[in-house]
Design an enzyme around this catalytic site. Structure first.
Site, PDB file in Angstrom:
ATOM      1  N   ASP A   1      -1.174  -6.043   0.130  1.00 38.03           N
ATOM      2  CA  ASP A   1      -1.285  -5.574   1.182  1.00 38.03           C
ATOM      3  C   ASP A   1      -3.006  -5.600   1.388  1.00 38.03           C
ATOM      4  OD1 ASP A   1       1.183  -4.960   2.615  1.00 38.03           O
ATOM      5  OD2 ASP A   1       2.147  -3.308   1.842  1.00 38.03           O
TER       6      ASP A   1
ATOM      7  N   LYS B   1      -0.991  -9.481   3.057  1.00 38.88           N
ATOM      8  CA  LYS B   1      -0.643  -8.660   4.480  1.00 38.88           C
ATOM      9  C   LYS B   1      -1.039  -7.604   4.882  1.00 38.88           C
ATOM     10  CE  LYS B   1       3.439  -5.942   3.188  1.00 38.88           C
ATOM     11  NZ  LYS B   1       3.546  -5.158   4.965  1.00 38.88           N
TER      12      LYS B   1
ATOM     13  N   ASP C   1       0.682  -1.009   0.148  1.00 44.52           N
ATOM     14  CA  ASP C   1      -0.558   0.125   0.547  1.00 44.52           C
ATOM     15  C   ASP C   1       0.566   1.447   0.078  1.00 44.52           C
ATOM     16  OD1 ASP C   1       0.848  -0.408   2.515  1.00 44.52           O
ATOM     17  OD2 ASP C   1      -0.731  -0.270   3.634  1.00 44.52           O
ATOM     18  N   SER C   2       1.899   1.196   0.044  1.00 49.33           N
ATOM     19  CA  SER C   2       2.905   2.230  -0.230  1.00 49.33           C
ATOM     20  C   SER C   2       3.138   2.989  -1.623  1.00 49.33           C
ATOM     21  CB  SER C   2       4.755   1.773   0.072  1.00 49.33           C
ATOM     22  OG  SER C   2       5.235   0.845  -0.835  1.00 49.33           O
TER      23      SER C   2
ATOM     24  N   GLU D   1       9.638  -4.303  10.535  1.00 47.28           N
ATOM     25  CA  GLU D   1       9.934  -2.937   9.902  1.00 47.28           C
ATOM     26  C   GLU D   1      10.540  -1.700  10.836  1.00 47.28           C
ATOM     27  OE1 GLU D   1       8.253   0.672   6.736  1.00 47.28           O
ATOM     28  OE2 GLU D   1       6.922  -1.096   7.471  1.00 47.28           O
TER      29      GLU D   1
ATOM     30  N   GLU E   1      -1.231  -5.554   8.653  1.00 43.08           N
ATOM     31  CA  GLU E   1      -0.149  -5.231  10.033  1.00 43.08           C
ATOM     32  C   GLU E   1      -1.117  -4.897  11.208  1.00 43.08           C
ATOM     33  OE1 GLU E   1      -0.387  -0.561   9.364  1.00 43.08           O
ATOM     34  OE2 GLU E   1       0.854  -1.232   7.166  1.00 43.08           O
TER      35      GLU E   1
END
Length: 279
Positions: free
Chosen positions: A83, A112, A44-45, A181, A114
């Site tokens: 993501d 993925k 999602d970056s 991270e 978070e």
């Protein structure tokens, strides 16, 4: 041939490092596959490096599906992780629906998420539905504001201990791997030693089972900021800007296009065409 989840566990067991890169479109995915990366992350970056947002928060499911489709077309033989964007997994039901869409519509191999142990029930539900999940702890960009910004996490004993608890909770929930991270290398090493699943580091030191970087960072294409953990392997931006600048100069100087870039027609047709204009 596309690698499988058991293959990545075998890589950890044999201490073969996993090379992962982000990609957000067809050409970047094609380059990554040609370079033999083990995994591609549709992160999602993309919200920051492709869409120009100030954070990953505005990224939607539609954005992720759109870009994942392009990546799958560009890298049909590479394992693709995608993501789940902000607020796409607040409850088990919503998480299952959105994870399924990323697999069915996007063509991803895994999703993925978070979050640490508080997200373990959601992750467990997704894995039990047959969808591979990669966890993500440490600096979690979607909730960076709560963490005090984009800062290293786990530097004191209590927060380091919590990261270890998070990693074990994700392992028990059935993840196929954990992204670590922006945490101290010593903490990442301990987590990597204790869990049976592969760890993928980004700013977490060399003792992780693998590494991931944003492709725009490592190729010098994104210059709004540069995290300490990024190594620039090529300066694509400078090459591109030089090329564009030369193009502008040649267009204004009328040296482009040259005759070698033009199409032509027979002399007879030209004469008839211009003759008609003169009449």
């Amino acid at each position: 041939m596309r690698k499988t989840v058991p293959y990545f566990f075998q890589m950890k067991a044999e201490q073969e490092r996993i090379a992962m890169l982000t990609a957000y479109d067809y050409p970047m995915a094609h380059w990554a596959e040609e370079a033999n990366v083990d995994m591609i992350l549709v992160g999602d970056s993309l919200g920051m490096v492709v869409l120009g947002y100030d954070s990953t928060v505005p990224v939607t499911m539609a954005d992720m599906i759109h870009h994942t489709k392009a990546v799958r077309r560009g890298a049909p033989e590479t394992f693709v992780v995608v993501d789940m964007p902000f607020m796409s997994y607040p409850t088990v039901d919503i998480a299952l629906s959105n994870a399924g869409r990323l697999i069915q519509e996007g063509g991803a191999d895994a999703v993925k998420l978070e979050g640490g142990e508080s997200y373990a029930p959601i992750i467990k539900a997704i894995t039990q539905a047959g969808i591979p999940v990669v966890g993500h702890i440490g600096l979690t960009p979607q909730t960076a504001t709560q963490l005090g910004g984009f800062k290293v996490q786990g530097r004191d004993f209590e927060t380091a201990k919590q990261l270890m608890c998070d990693a074990h909770a994700l392992e028990e929930a059935g993840v196929m791997g954990i992204t670590l991270e922006a945490i101290p290398a010593e903490v990442a090493k301990r987590i990597t030693q204790e869990v049976t699943v592969p760890t993928i580091g980004i700013g977490a030191g060399k003792e992780c089972d693998g590494q991931v970087l944003v492709i725009h960072d490592m190729l010098g294409m994104f210059d709004r900021f540069k995290p300490k953990f990024v190594k620039t392997y090529a300066d694509i931006k400078s090459i591109a800007v030089d090329g564009i600048r030369q193009y502008v100069t040649e267009v204004k100087g009328q040296s482009f296009p040259g005759s070698e870039h033009e199409f032509s027609m027979s002399k007879e047709v030209v004469e008839k065409l211009y003759g008609q204009e003169q009449n």
